[in-house]
Design a protein around this motif. Structure first.
Motif, PDB file in Angstrom:
ATOM      1  N   ARG A  51      -9.961   8.958  -1.617  1.00 45.12           N
ATOM      2  CA  ARG A  51      -9.679   8.746  -0.196  1.00 45.12           C
ATOM      3  C   ARG A  51      -8.882   9.925   0.355  1.00 45.12           C
ATOM      4  O   ARG A  51      -8.946  10.248   1.536  1.00 45.12           O
ATOM      5  CB  ARG A  51      -8.911   7.458   0.013  1.00 45.12           C
ATOM      6  CG  ARG A  51      -8.774   7.151   1.497  1.00 45.12           C
ATOM      7  CD  ARG A  51      -8.267   5.812   1.756  1.00 45.12           C
ATOM      8  NE  ARG A  51      -8.250   5.344   3.101  1.00 45.12           N
ATOM      9  CZ  ARG A  51      -8.254   6.025   4.238  1.00 45.12           C
ATOM     10  NH1 ARG A  51      -8.326   7.322   4.224  1.00 45.12           N
ATOM     11  NH2 ARG A  51      -8.195   5.449   5.411  1.00 45.12           N
ATOM     12  N   SER A  64      -9.101   5.303  -4.463  1.00 47.71           N
ATOM     13  CA  SER A  64      -7.900   5.611  -3.702  1.00 47.71           C
ATOM     14  C   SER A  64      -7.603   7.107  -3.735  1.00 47.71           C
ATOM     15  O   SER A  64      -7.261   7.716  -2.714  1.00 47.71           O
ATOM     16  CB  SER A  64      -6.722   4.817  -4.250  1.00 47.71           C
ATOM     17  OG  SER A  64      -5.549   5.134  -3.554  1.00 47.71           O
ATOM     18  N   GLU A 122     -12.356   2.207   4.567  1.00 47.89           N
ATOM     19  CA  GLU A 122     -11.957   1.017   5.322  1.00 47.89           C
ATOM     20  C   GLU A 122     -11.853  -0.207   4.420  1.00 47.89           C
ATOM     21  O   GLU A 122     -10.965  -1.041   4.602  1.00 47.89           O
ATOM     22  CB  GLU A 122     -12.930   0.766   6.467  1.00 47.89           C
ATOM     23  CG  GLU A 122     -12.812   1.788   7.579  1.00 47.89           C
ATOM     24  CD  GLU A 122     -13.857   1.606   8.665  1.00 47.89           C
ATOM     25  OE1 GLU A 122     -14.395   0.488   8.815  1.00 47.89           O
ATOM     26  OE2 GLU A 122     -14.135   2.591   9.364  1.00 47.89           O
ATOM     27  N   TYR A 155      -4.146  -3.799   3.114  1.00 51.63           N
ATOM     28  CA  TYR A 155      -3.523  -4.441   4.265  1.00 51.63           C
ATOM     29  C   TYR A 155      -3.383  -5.950   4.010  1.00 51.63           C
ATOM     30  O   TYR A 155      -2.335  -6.547   4.279  1.00 51.63           O
ATOM     31  CB  TYR A 155      -4.385  -4.156   5.501  1.00 51.63           C
ATOM     32  CG  TYR A 155      -3.831  -4.679   6.793  1.00 51.63           C
ATOM     33  CD1 TYR A 155      -2.693  -4.116   7.359  1.00 51.63           C
ATOM     34  CD2 TYR A 155      -4.470  -5.705   7.466  1.00 51.63           C
ATOM     35  CE1 TYR A 155      -2.199  -4.586   8.559  1.00 51.63           C
ATOM     36  CE2 TYR A 155      -3.974  -6.172   8.669  1.00 51.63           C
ATOM     37  CZ  TYR A 155      -2.849  -5.610   9.209  1.00 51.63           C
ATOM     38  OH  TYR A 155      -2.369  -6.080  10.398  1.00 51.63           O
ATOM     39  N   ASP A 173      -8.566   0.194   2.695  1.00 48.12           N
ATOM     40  CA  ASP A 173      -7.474  -0.044   3.639  1.00 48.12           C
ATOM     41  C   ASP A 173      -7.309  -1.534   3.932  1.00 48.12           C
ATOM     42  O   ASP A 173      -6.192  -2.058   3.950  1.00 48.12           O
ATOM     43  CB  ASP A 173      -7.720   0.695   4.958  1.00 48.12           C
ATOM     44  CG  ASP A 173      -7.605   2.198   4.819  1.00 48.12           C
ATOM     45  OD1 ASP A 173      -7.084   2.681   3.792  1.00 48.12           O
ATOM     46  OD2 ASP A 173      -8.051   2.901   5.756  1.00 48.12           O
TER      47      ASP A 173
END
Length: 127
Positions: free
Chosen positions: A34, A31, A87, A94, A90
């Motif tokens: 990122r 993270s 991704e 999500y 994410d």
């Protein structure tokens, strides 16, 4: 986009990748990366890990193709391997957010069979 069914060899590789993501310390590292590349010592401090523990996790993540390490002088700069890693993070976040809200992005039966909509973002994603 149509996707082929997962074979045993690919399933084993995907499982290994997902197992690497199943550790909070590794997720914190990924993270932070990122946001952009960072030297190993700075990364350890930012994710509040001992340098040796962070280095161990980075070595594992590098061996799995999730991060890269590039020597710059006396430091090694780490970065995510590619956008696919971002991704993965994410999508996992999500999904957890949707679970917390009690939402579901159910795939219609026809789309599930053909693979259609596999990369489609739900309308709620733009809120």
């Amino acid at each position: 986009m149509s996707r082929a069914r997962l074979d045993a060899a690919s399933a084993a590789r995907v499982a290994t990748t997902l197992q690497a993501l199943a550790t909070p310390s590794r997720l914190l590292i990924l993270s932070r990366l990122r946001e952009g590349p960072l030297a190993a010592t700075e990364l350890a401090a930012e994710v509040e890990m001992e340098q040796s523990a962070c280095s161990h996790q980075l070595r594992l993540l590098r061996n799995l193709g999730l991060v890269t390490g590039t020597r710059q002088g006396r430091s090694v700069m780490y970065a995510l391997y590619d956008n696919h890693v971002a991704e993965l993070l994410d999508q996992a976040l999500y999904h957890v957010e949707h679970l917390n809200l009690g939402l579901s992005d159910a795939v219609p039966a026809a789309a599930a069979k053909t693979g259609a909509g596999a990369g489609k973002q739900p309308a709620a994603a733009s809120e």
